[in-house]
Scaffold this motif. Structure first.
Motif, PDB file in Angstrom:
ATOM      1  N   ASP A 138       0.812  -1.220   0.000  1.00 13.26           N
ATOM      2  CA  ASP A 138       0.000   0.000   0.000  1.00 13.26           C
ATOM      3  C   ASP A 138       0.844   1.268   0.000  1.00 13.26           C
ATOM      4  N   ASN A 139       2.117   1.139   0.373  1.00 10.99           N
ATOM      5  CA  ASN A 139       3.014   2.293   0.441  1.00 10.99           C
ATOM      6  C   ASN A 139       4.343   1.940  -0.209  1.00 10.99           C
ATOM      7  N   LEU A 140       4.774   2.778  -1.142  1.00 17.69           N
ATOM      8  CA  LEU A 140       6.011   2.522  -1.874  1.00 17.69           C
ATOM      9  C   LEU A 140       6.945   3.717  -1.798  1.00 17.69           C
ATOM     10  N   ILE A 141       8.228   3.445  -1.607  1.00 16.76           N
ATOM     11  CA  ILE A 141       9.265   4.454  -1.799  1.00 16.76           C
ATOM     12  C   ILE A 141       9.849   4.207  -3.178  1.00 16.76           C
ATOM     13  N   VAL A 142       9.883   5.212  -4.014  1.00 18.22           N
ATOM     14  CA  VAL A 142      10.396   5.070  -5.384  1.00 18.22           C
ATOM     15  C   VAL A 142      11.648   5.929  -5.521  1.00 18.22           C
ATOM     16  N   VAL A 143      12.750   5.295  -5.923  1.00 14.50           N
ATOM     17  CA  VAL A 143      14.028   5.988  -6.085  1.00 14.50           C
ATOM     18  C   VAL A 143      14.330   6.161  -7.569  1.00 14.50           C
ATOM     19  N   THR A 144      14.649   7.381  -7.955  1.00 12.89           N
ATOM     20  CA  THR A 144      15.078   7.661  -9.324  1.00 12.89           C
ATOM     21  C   THR A 144      15.844   8.981  -9.313  1.00 12.89           C
ATOM     22  N   SER A 145      16.430   9.335 -10.446  1.00 13.73           N
ATOM     23  CA  SER A 145      17.188  10.585 -10.527  1.00 13.73           C
ATOM     24  C   SER A 145      16.276  11.779 -10.312  1.00 13.73           C
ATOM     25  N   THR A 165       6.147   7.680  -2.193  1.00 15.32           N
ATOM     26  CA  THR A 165       7.112   8.643  -1.671  1.00 15.32           C
ATOM     27  C   THR A 165       8.293   8.631  -2.626  1.00 15.32           C
ATOM     28  N   MET A 166       8.514   9.742  -3.302  1.00 15.81           N
ATOM     29  CA  MET A 166       9.567   9.818  -4.313  1.00 15.81           C
ATOM     30  C   MET A 166      10.858  10.323  -3.670  1.00 15.81           C
ATOM     31  N   VAL A 167      11.921   9.538  -3.818  1.00 12.17           N
ATOM     32  CA  VAL A 167      13.223   9.886  -3.244  1.00 12.17           C
ATOM     33  C   VAL A 167      14.234  10.035  -4.381  1.00 12.17           C
ATOM     34  N   PRO A 168      14.934  11.169  -4.451  1.00  7.34           N
ATOM     35  CA  PRO A 168      15.848  11.395  -5.577  1.00  7.34           C
ATOM     36  C   PRO A 168      17.261  10.880  -5.326  1.00  7.34           C
ATOM     37  N   SER A 169      17.923  10.497  -6.407  1.00  3.01           N
ATOM     38  CA  SER A 169      19.372  10.334  -6.398  1.00  3.01           C
ATOM     39  C   SER A 169      19.915  11.561  -7.116  1.00  3.01           C
ATOM     40  N   ASP A 170      21.162  11.896  -6.855  1.00  2.00           N
ATOM     41  CA  ASP A 170      21.729  13.140  -7.384  1.00  2.00           C
ATOM     42  C   ASP A 170      22.638  12.865  -8.582  1.00  2.00           C
ATOM     43  N   PRO A 171      22.204  13.246  -9.781  1.00  3.16           N
ATOM     44  CA  PRO A 171      23.032  13.027 -10.970  1.00  3.16           C
ATOM     45  C   PRO A 171      24.165  14.036 -11.073  1.00  3.16           C
ATOM     46  N   ASP A 172      25.262  13.611 -11.682  1.00  4.53           N
ATOM     47  CA  ASP A 172      26.401  14.501 -11.910  1.00  4.53           C
ATOM     48  C   ASP A 172      26.437  14.814 -13.406  1.00  4.53           C
ATOM     49  N   LEU A 173      25.781  15.903 -13.794  1.00  6.42           N
ATOM     50  CA  LEU A 173      25.619  16.238 -15.206  1.00  6.42           C
ATOM     51  C   LEU A 173      26.214  17.601 -15.516  1.00  6.42           C
ATOM     52  N   SER A 174      26.671  17.770 -16.754  1.00  3.20           N
ATOM     53  CA  SER A 174      27.141  19.069 -17.224  1.00  3.20           C
ATOM     54  C   SER A 174      25.932  19.936 -17.581  1.00  3.20           C
ATOM     55  N   PRO A 175      26.117  21.258 -17.721  1.00  5.83           N
ATOM     56  CA  PRO A 175      24.998  22.114 -18.119  1.00  5.83           C
ATOM     57  C   PRO A 175      24.335  21.636 -19.419  1.00  5.83           C
ATOM     58  N   LYS A 176      25.129  21.193 -20.376  1.00  6.28           N
ATOM     59  CA  LYS A 176      24.575  20.698 -21.638  1.00  6.28           C
ATOM     60  C   LYS A 176      23.742  19.446 -21.410  1.00  6.28           C
ATOM     61  N   GLN A 177      24.210  18.556 -20.545  1.00  6.50           N
ATOM     62  CA  GLN A 177      23.454  17.340 -20.245  1.00  6.50           C
ATOM     63  C   GLN A 177      22.169  17.663 -19.502  1.00  6.50           C
ATOM     64  N   TRP A 178      22.229  18.644 -18.609  1.00  5.21           N
ATOM     65  CA  TRP A 178      21.007  19.056 -17.911  1.00  5.21           C
ATOM     66  C   TRP A 178      19.984  19.598 -18.899  1.00  5.21           C
ATOM     67  N   LEU A 179      20.450  20.391 -19.850  1.00  5.50           N
ATOM     68  CA  LEU A 179      19.527  20.943 -20.847  1.00  5.50           C
ATOM     69  C   LEU A 179      18.872  19.813 -21.638  1.00  5.50           C
ATOM     70  N   GLY A 180      19.656  18.806 -21.989  1.00 10.76           N
ATOM     71  CA  GLY A 180      19.098  17.659 -22.691  1.00 10.76           C
ATOM     72  C   GLY A 180      18.051  16.943 -21.856  1.00 10.76           C
ATOM     73  N   ARG A 181      18.324  16.811 -20.562  1.00 11.01           N
ATOM     74  CA  ARG A 181      17.356  16.180 -19.668  1.00 11.01           C
ATOM     75  C   ARG A 181      16.091  17.021 -19.562  1.00 11.01           C
TER      76      ARG A 181
END
Length: 202
Positions: A138-145, A165-181
């Protein structure tokens, strides 16, 4: 006719000297303003998403992709006792190699590995919903970027009645990669809203 053709360069020079037409100026300003508004919205939604503090749940689900950043978060939550079951999405793709290997070698009733079909967030949403229904979760923790939180939550909530409950992981991206995301997540979120992952929740 020849005289008209010869006069074209002169006419162009005159128009340039007079400046850019007002209609073009307005169009450019509109496009730039829209781009800036989108960039601000994307930054708030995908770079600074709303994050919830994890609480006791029935299962911790780690979505596929960027496994080197996502799997450690899920395992850490599991070690801290937030849930008895750790659920991992496997894909046999390079970006998910660590999680795939973990599923290949781990032998524990507390770890469940599943292969989503199709290999998309939508496919994961349907698989997670089925697992939740089959196991009475009935209750889920979901981990993703962090950039993927909103789209993942939207898709999964379209398929399951379980609380998320959404829990983030922290990506290490360049500004260009962030824009793509930003571009990718904007399109994915729009698709999730216009075409839900599931017709009915289970």
């Amino acid at each position: 006719m020849l005289a008209s053709l010869r006069a074209l360069p002169h006419r162009l020079v005159v128009r340039l000297q007079r400046g850019v037409p007002r209609s073009v100026d307005i169009a450019v300003s509109t496009v730039v303003s829209a781009a800036l508004i989108w960039l601000f919205a994307a930054t708030m939604l995908f770079y600074y998403p709303q994050v919830q503090k994890p609480a006791k749940a029935d299962a911790i689900v780690v979505l596929a992709g960027a496994a080197s950043e996502r799997l450690p978060v899920g395992r850490d939550l599991s070690y801290q006792g937030y849930a008895d079951d750790l659920v991992l999405s496997t894909t046999d793709t390079p970006g998910n190699r660590i999680t795939d290997m973990y599923c290949d070698y781990i032998s524990s009733p507390a770890v469940t590995c599943f292969f989503p079909e199709p290999l998309t967030t939508r496919g994961e949403a349907r698989a997670v919903a089925r697992l939740a229904a089959d196991n009475g979760w009935d209750n889920l923790i979901v981990v993703t970027s962090s950039y993927h939180l909103l789209r993942a939550e939207t898709n999964i909530s379209q398929c399951t009645t379980a609380a998320l409950t959404m829990v983030p992981s922290d990506p290490d991206l360049s500004p260009k990669q962030w824009l793509g995301r930003f571009v990718e997540e904007t399109g994915g979120l729009a698709a999730a809203v216009l075409r839900p992952a599931c017709a009915n929740r289970i």
